[in-house]
Design a protein around this motif. Structure first.
Motif, PDB file in Angstrom:
ATOM      1  N   ILE A 183       0.847  -1.189   0.000  1.00  0.00           N
ATOM      2  CA  ILE A 183       0.000   0.000   0.000  1.00  0.00           C
ATOM      3  C   ILE A 183       0.886   1.244   0.000  1.00  0.00           C
ATOM      4  CG2 ILE A 183      -1.645   1.357   1.358  1.00  0.00           C
ATOM      5  CD1 ILE A 183      -2.833  -1.271   2.322  1.00  0.00           C
ATOM      6  N   VAL A 184       0.580   2.170  -0.899  1.00  0.00           N
ATOM      7  CA  VAL A 184       1.254   3.457  -0.961  1.00  0.00           C
ATOM      8  C   VAL A 184       0.267   4.500  -0.451  1.00  0.00           C
ATOM      9  CG1 VAL A 184       2.386   5.161  -2.437  1.00  0.00           C
ATOM     10  CG2 VAL A 184       2.613   2.714  -2.941  1.00  0.00           C
ATOM     11  N   SER A 185       0.614   5.171   0.635  1.00  0.00           N
ATOM     12  CA  SER A 185      -0.298   6.141   1.224  1.00  0.00           C
ATOM     13  C   SER A 185       0.486   7.360   1.687  1.00  0.00           C
ATOM     14  CB  SER A 185      -1.055   5.528   2.409  1.00  0.00           C
ATOM     15  OG  SER A 185      -0.162   5.166   3.451  1.00  0.00           O
ATOM     16  N   GLY A 186      -0.246   8.443   1.937  1.00  0.00           N
ATOM     17  CA  GLY A 186       0.400   9.661   2.396  1.00  0.00           C
ATOM     18  C   GLY A 186      -0.531  10.844   2.294  1.00  0.00           C
ATOM     19  N   MET A 187       0.073  12.031   2.241  1.00  0.00           N
ATOM     20  CA  MET A 187      -0.691  13.278   2.204  1.00  0.00           C
ATOM     21  C   MET A 187      -0.244  14.133   1.021  1.00  0.00           C
ATOM     22  SD  MET A 187      -2.748  13.087   4.817  1.00  0.00           S
ATOM     23  CE  MET A 187      -3.345  14.780   4.872  1.00  0.00           C
ATOM     24  N   THR A 188      -1.222  14.751   0.370  1.00  0.00           N
ATOM     25  CA  THR A 188      -0.962  15.738  -0.674  1.00  0.00           C
ATOM     26  C   THR A 188      -1.947  16.877  -0.470  1.00  0.00           C
ATOM     27  OG1 THR A 188      -0.639  16.051  -3.058  1.00  0.00           O
ATOM     28  CG2 THR A 188      -2.480  14.647  -2.381  1.00  0.00           C
ATOM     29  N   GLU A 189      -2.165  17.685  -1.498  1.00  0.00           N
ATOM     30  CA  GLU A 189      -3.112  18.791  -1.366  1.00  0.00           C
ATOM     31  C   GLU A 189      -4.537  18.255  -1.227  1.00  0.00           C
ATOM     32  OE1 GLU A 189      -2.132  21.896  -1.049  1.00  0.00           O
ATOM     33  OE2 GLU A 189      -0.054  21.227  -1.256  1.00  0.00           O
ATOM     34  N   PRO A 190      -5.413  18.953  -0.503  1.00  0.00           N
ATOM     35  CA  PRO A 190      -6.803  18.495  -0.357  1.00  0.00           C
ATOM     36  C   PRO A 190      -7.457  18.229  -1.706  1.00  0.00           C
ATOM     37  CG  PRO A 190      -6.371  20.314   1.134  1.00  0.00           C
ATOM     38  CD  PRO A 190      -5.155  20.194   0.256  1.00  0.00           C
ATOM     39  N   SER A 191      -8.026  17.035  -1.837  1.00  0.00           N
ATOM     40  CA  SER A 191      -8.712  16.595  -3.072  1.00  0.00           C
ATOM     41  C   SER A 191      -7.783  16.591  -4.286  1.00  0.00           C
ATOM     42  CB  SER A 191      -9.937  17.471  -3.362  1.00  0.00           C
ATOM     43  OG  SER A 191     -10.834  17.451  -2.267  1.00  0.00           O
ATOM     44  N   GLY A 192      -6.469  16.596  -4.052  1.00  0.00           N
ATOM     45  CA  GLY A 192      -5.515  16.585  -5.153  1.00  0.00           C
ATOM     46  C   GLY A 192      -5.300  15.187  -5.715  1.00  0.00           C
ATOM     47  N   TYR A 193      -4.609  15.126  -6.832  1.00  0.00           N
ATOM     48  CA  TYR A 193      -4.320  13.858  -7.493  1.00  0.00           C
ATOM     49  C   TYR A 193      -2.835  13.517  -7.346  1.00  0.00           C
ATOM     50  CZ  TYR A 193      -8.903  13.966  -9.749  1.00  0.00           C
ATOM     51  OH  TYR A 193     -10.255  13.979  -9.980  1.00  0.00           O
ATOM     52  N   VAL A 194      -2.544  12.228  -7.275  1.00  0.00           N
ATOM     53  CA  VAL A 194      -1.162  11.747  -7.317  1.00  0.00           C
ATOM     54  C   VAL A 194      -1.069  10.663  -8.385  1.00  0.00           C
ATOM     55  CG1 VAL A 194      -0.674  12.261  -4.892  1.00  0.00           C
ATOM     56  CG2 VAL A 194      -1.560  10.017  -5.504  1.00  0.00           C
ATOM     57  N   ARG A 195       0.137  10.514  -8.920  1.00  0.00           N
ATOM     58  CA  ARG A 195       0.364   9.487  -9.937  1.00  0.00           C
ATOM     59  C   ARG A 195       1.384   8.491  -9.409  1.00  0.00           C
ATOM     60  NH1 ARG A 195       1.929  11.671 -15.717  1.00  0.00           N
ATOM     61  NH2 ARG A 195       3.796  12.389 -14.612  1.00  0.00           N
ATOM     62  N   LEU A 196       1.047   7.206  -9.469  1.00  0.00           N
ATOM     63  CA  LEU A 196       1.908   6.133  -8.961  1.00  0.00           C
ATOM     64  C   LEU A 196       2.564   5.394 -10.109  1.00  0.00           C
ATOM     65  CD1 LEU A 196       2.934   4.222  -6.676  1.00  0.00           C
ATOM     66  CD2 LEU A 196       0.859   2.877  -7.051  1.00  0.00           C
ATOM     67  N   GLY A 224      12.518  -4.230  -3.039  1.00  0.00           N
ATOM     68  CA  GLY A 224      13.436  -3.697  -4.044  1.00  0.00           C
ATOM     69  C   GLY A 224      12.765  -2.884  -5.133  1.00  0.00           C
ATOM     70  N   SER A 225      11.425  -2.850  -5.164  1.00  0.00           N
ATOM     71  CA  SER A 225      10.732  -2.039  -6.170  1.00  0.00           C
ATOM     72  C   SER A 225      11.074  -0.564  -5.997  1.00  0.00           C
ATOM     73  CB  SER A 225       9.213  -2.214  -6.051  1.00  0.00           C
ATOM     74  OG  SER A 225       8.791  -3.445  -6.576  1.00  0.00           O
ATOM     75  N   ILE A 226      11.155   0.149  -7.109  1.00  0.00           N
ATOM     76  CA  ILE A 226      11.339   1.597  -7.085  1.00  0.00           C
ATOM     77  C   ILE A 226       9.971   2.236  -7.314  1.00  0.00           C
ATOM     78  CG2 ILE A 226      12.447   3.567  -8.178  1.00  0.00           C
ATOM     79  CD1 ILE A 226      14.754   1.715  -8.898  1.00  0.00           C
ATOM     80  N   VAL A 227       9.483   2.908  -6.291  1.00  0.00           N
ATOM     81  CA  VAL A 227       8.152   3.500  -6.322  1.00  0.00           C
ATOM     82  C   VAL A 227       8.285   5.009  -6.487  1.00  0.00           C
ATOM     83  CG1 VAL A 227       6.026   3.892  -5.015  1.00  0.00           C
ATOM     84  CG2 VAL A 227       7.170   1.665  -4.902  1.00  0.00           C
ATOM     85  N   LEU A 228       7.668   5.548  -7.529  1.00  0.00           N
ATOM     86  CA  LEU A 228       7.654   6.981  -7.793  1.00  0.00           C
ATOM     87  C   LEU A 228       6.231   7.487  -7.593  1.00  0.00           C
ATOM     88  CD1 LEU A 228       8.751   9.693  -8.972  1.00  0.00           C
ATOM     89  CD2 LEU A 228       8.209   8.771 -11.246  1.00  0.00           C
ATOM     90  N   VAL A 229       6.069   8.485  -6.714  1.00  0.00           N
ATOM     91  CA  VAL A 229       4.772   9.126  -6.511  1.00  0.00           C
ATOM     92  C   VAL A 229       4.925  10.596  -6.879  1.00  0.00           C
ATOM     93  CG1 VAL A 229       2.928   9.659  -4.882  1.00  0.00           C
ATOM     94  CG2 VAL A 229       4.188   7.517  -4.669  1.00  0.00           C
ATOM     95  N   GLU A 230       4.035  11.095  -7.737  1.00  0.00           N
ATOM     96  CA  GLU A 230       4.076  12.476  -8.189  1.00  0.00           C
ATOM     97  C   GLU A 230       2.767  13.175  -7.841  1.00  0.00           C
ATOM     98  OE1 GLU A 230       6.313  12.470 -12.345  1.00  0.00           O
ATOM     99  OE2 GLU A 230       4.936  10.765 -12.150  1.00  0.00           O
ATOM    100  N   SER A 240       7.514  15.272  -6.687  1.00  0.00           N
ATOM    101  CA  SER A 240       7.730  13.825  -6.756  1.00  0.00           C
ATOM    102  C   SER A 240       8.556  13.342  -5.581  1.00  0.00           C
ATOM    103  CB  SER A 240       8.422  13.437  -8.071  1.00  0.00           C
ATOM    104  OG  SER A 240       9.730  13.972  -8.126  1.00  0.00           O
ATOM    105  N   VAL A 241       8.306  12.104  -5.185  1.00  0.00           N
ATOM    106  CA  VAL A 241       9.099  11.400  -4.178  1.00  0.00           C
ATOM    107  C   VAL A 241       9.367   9.998  -4.716  1.00  0.00           C
ATOM    108  CG1 VAL A 241       9.182  10.456  -1.840  1.00  0.00           C
ATOM    109  CG2 VAL A 241       8.159  12.703  -2.229  1.00  0.00           C
ATOM    110  N   THR A 242      10.631   9.556  -4.652  1.00  0.00           N
ATOM    111  CA  THR A 242      11.005   8.219  -5.098  1.00  0.00           C
ATOM    112  C   THR A 242      11.497   7.406  -3.909  1.00  0.00           C
ATOM    113  OG1 THR A 242      11.636   9.059  -7.286  1.00  0.00           O
ATOM    114  CG2 THR A 242      12.467   6.889  -6.672  1.00  0.00           C
ATOM    115  N   VAL A 243      10.991   6.190  -3.776  1.00  0.00           N
ATOM    116  CA  VAL A 243      11.335   5.316  -2.656  1.00  0.00           C
ATOM    117  C   VAL A 243      11.714   3.941  -3.193  1.00  0.00           C
ATOM    118  CG1 VAL A 243      10.472   4.167  -0.577  1.00  0.00           C
ATOM    119  CG2 VAL A 243       9.795   6.515  -1.065  1.00  0.00           C
TER     120      VAL A 243
END
Length: 336
Positions: A183-196, A224-230, A240-243
Motif C-alpha cells: 500500500i502506498v499512502s500519504g498526504m498531498t493537497e486536499p482533493s488533489g491527485y497523485v500518480r503512482l 526492491g521495487s522503485i516507487v515513484l509518486v508524483e 515527486s518522491v522516489t522510494v
C-alpha cells in the motif's frame, strides 16, 4: 502556491503598470500581466524550463544515473561507492522538467567533515571522501519586477519594485511502503491527485480526500521495487518522491552465489546458496518484476532454444516476506 497553472498576486494598480517580469536571478524568463492590480503569471513554461527535476553526477568524465531532486529545494546523491579520492573530478548536473541541462556545478572534494551550507541559487556542498551523499540546493526563488508600461518599448525601460516569489511544490508526504501490504499512502493537497509508478510502469492516478490523504494498493510492489509518486497541479505533476522498497523485517537475506552451469543448446541449470530461514524461492526472468517461477530447493533446471539469451534473478521467502533480488545472471544457450 506558485507552482500552479497561473501564479496570482497583487501589484500596483496604475494605468501605466500592465506587466510584470520574472527573473531567475539575473536571467529574464517570462512576463506576466497586471490588470487592475491583479498579477497573473503563466507558470508551466517557467517551471518546465527553469526548475530542477533531476540531478546526476559526473565522476572523472563519466555521468552516472539521474535521480529526482528533493521537494524542499535541496538535493542529495549517493556517492560513497563512486567518489574514491580527493583527486576525483566531480560535477553535479541539474536537469529541468524537459530533460535539458540547466546548470553544472563543481563539487569540491575533501577528507574532513564539513557542515552543509544554505545558500541562494544553485550550489553543491563540499564532499568528504567516504561520506554517503553529495548534497546541495537548487534555485527555488524567482524575482518579480513590475514594468512601467509607458516605457516598455524603450531600451531604457524602467523596472522596479523587485519582489521574491518562492516556488512552492504541492505537498507530498509518503508513509513507509512495505512489500507485504503493498500500500502506498500519504498526504498531498486536499482533493488533489497523485500518480503512482512502480518499477517504471505507470499504475494509477487516485484522488486524495478532502484532507489530502490518499491510499493506493498495488500488487506489483515487491522488495526492491522503485516507487515513484508524483503530485499533480493543474495539468502536470511538479512534485515527486522516489522510494526503494526495503525487504520487510524478518525476511530472509538475499540468496548468494547465484550461478549457471551445465549449459547446452536447450538446457541449463541455475543454482544458489540457501538463505537461512527461507521456505521457498522465486525466480525472475529478463528484468521483469513479476515472478516467473517458484521452487523450494536451491536450484532450477532451465530449458530454451539454441542461441537464445536470458537473465535471471532469485529472491528468498518466508512467512515474514520476500528478500531483495540477487544480481542478474545471464544464461546463453549454445548455438546450433
Amino acid at each position: 502556491m506558485a507552482d500552479t497553472t497561473n501564479a496570482k498576486g497583487k501589484g500596483p494598480s496604475l494605468p501605466s503598470v500592465t506587466n510584470v517580469r520574472v527573473y531567475d536571478r539575473d536571467k529574464y524568463v517570462a512576463t506576466g500581466t497586471i490588470v487592475a492590480g491583479e498579477v497573473s503569471i503563466y507558470m508551466p513554461g517557467i517551471m518546465n524550463t527553469n526548475y530542477a527535476k533531476q540531478i546526476s553526477v559526473i565522476v572523472n568524465g563519466t555521468e552516472k544515473v539521474k535521480v529526482p531532486v528533493n521537494q524542499d529545494g535541496t538535493f542529495r546523491y549517493y556517492a560513497k561507492d563512486i567518489v574514491k579520492a580527493v583527486t576525483d573530478v566531480v560535477k553535479v548536473v541539474l536537469y529541468n522538467r524537459n530533460g535539458t541541462v540547466m546548470e553544472t556545478l563543481d563539487v569540491l572534494i575533501g577528507t574532513t567533515a564539513v557542515s552543509a551550507e544554505t545558500r541562494t541559487g544553485s550550489y553543491a556542498n563540499m564532499y568528504q571522501v567516504g561520506a554517503s551523499y553529495i548534497t546541495g540546493g537548487y534555485n527555488n526563488v524567482l524575482t518579480l519586477k513590475a514594468l512601467d508600461g509607458k516605457s516598455s518599448g524603450d531600451p531604457t525601460t524602467i523596472e522596479g519594485m523587485p519582489t521574491p516569489m518562492a516556488i512552492e511544490l504541492p505537498r507530498l508526504e509518503l508513509n513507509t511502503i512495505s512489500s507485504v501490504d503493498r500500500i502506498v499512502s500519504g498526504m498531498t493537497e486536499p482533493s488533489g491527485y497523485v500518480r503512482l509508478t512502480v518499477d517504471g510502469t505507470a499504475r494509477s492516478v487516485p484522488q486524495a480526500d478532502a484532507t489530502g490523504y490518499f491510499s493506493i494498493s498495488s500488487s506489483s510492489i515487491i522488495s526492491g521495487s522503485i516507487v515513484l509518486v508524483e503530485s499533480k497541479v493543474g495539468s502536470y505533476y511538479p512534485g515527486s518522491v522516489t522510494v526503494t522498497v526495503p525487504a520487510p523485517a524478518g525476511a530472509p537475506v538475499t540468496p548468494t552465489n547465484l550461478a549457471v552451469s551445465e549449459i547446452t543448446q536447450t538446457t541449463a541449470k541455475l543454482t544458489w546458496a540457501a538463505s537461512p530461514g527461507a521456505t521457498s524461492y522465486k525466480l525472475y526472468q529478463n528484468s521483469s518484476m513479476v515472478p516467473w517461477k517458484s521452487t523450494s530447493i536451491t536450484s532450477y533446471s532451465l530449458t530454451g532454444t539454441a542461441g537464445s539469451s536470458w537473465t535471471y534473478q532469485v529472491t528468498a521467502l518466508n512467512a515474514s516476506g520476500e528478500s531483495l533480488m540477487t544480481a542478474k545472471v545471464p544464461v546463453n544457450f549454445l548455438p546450433e
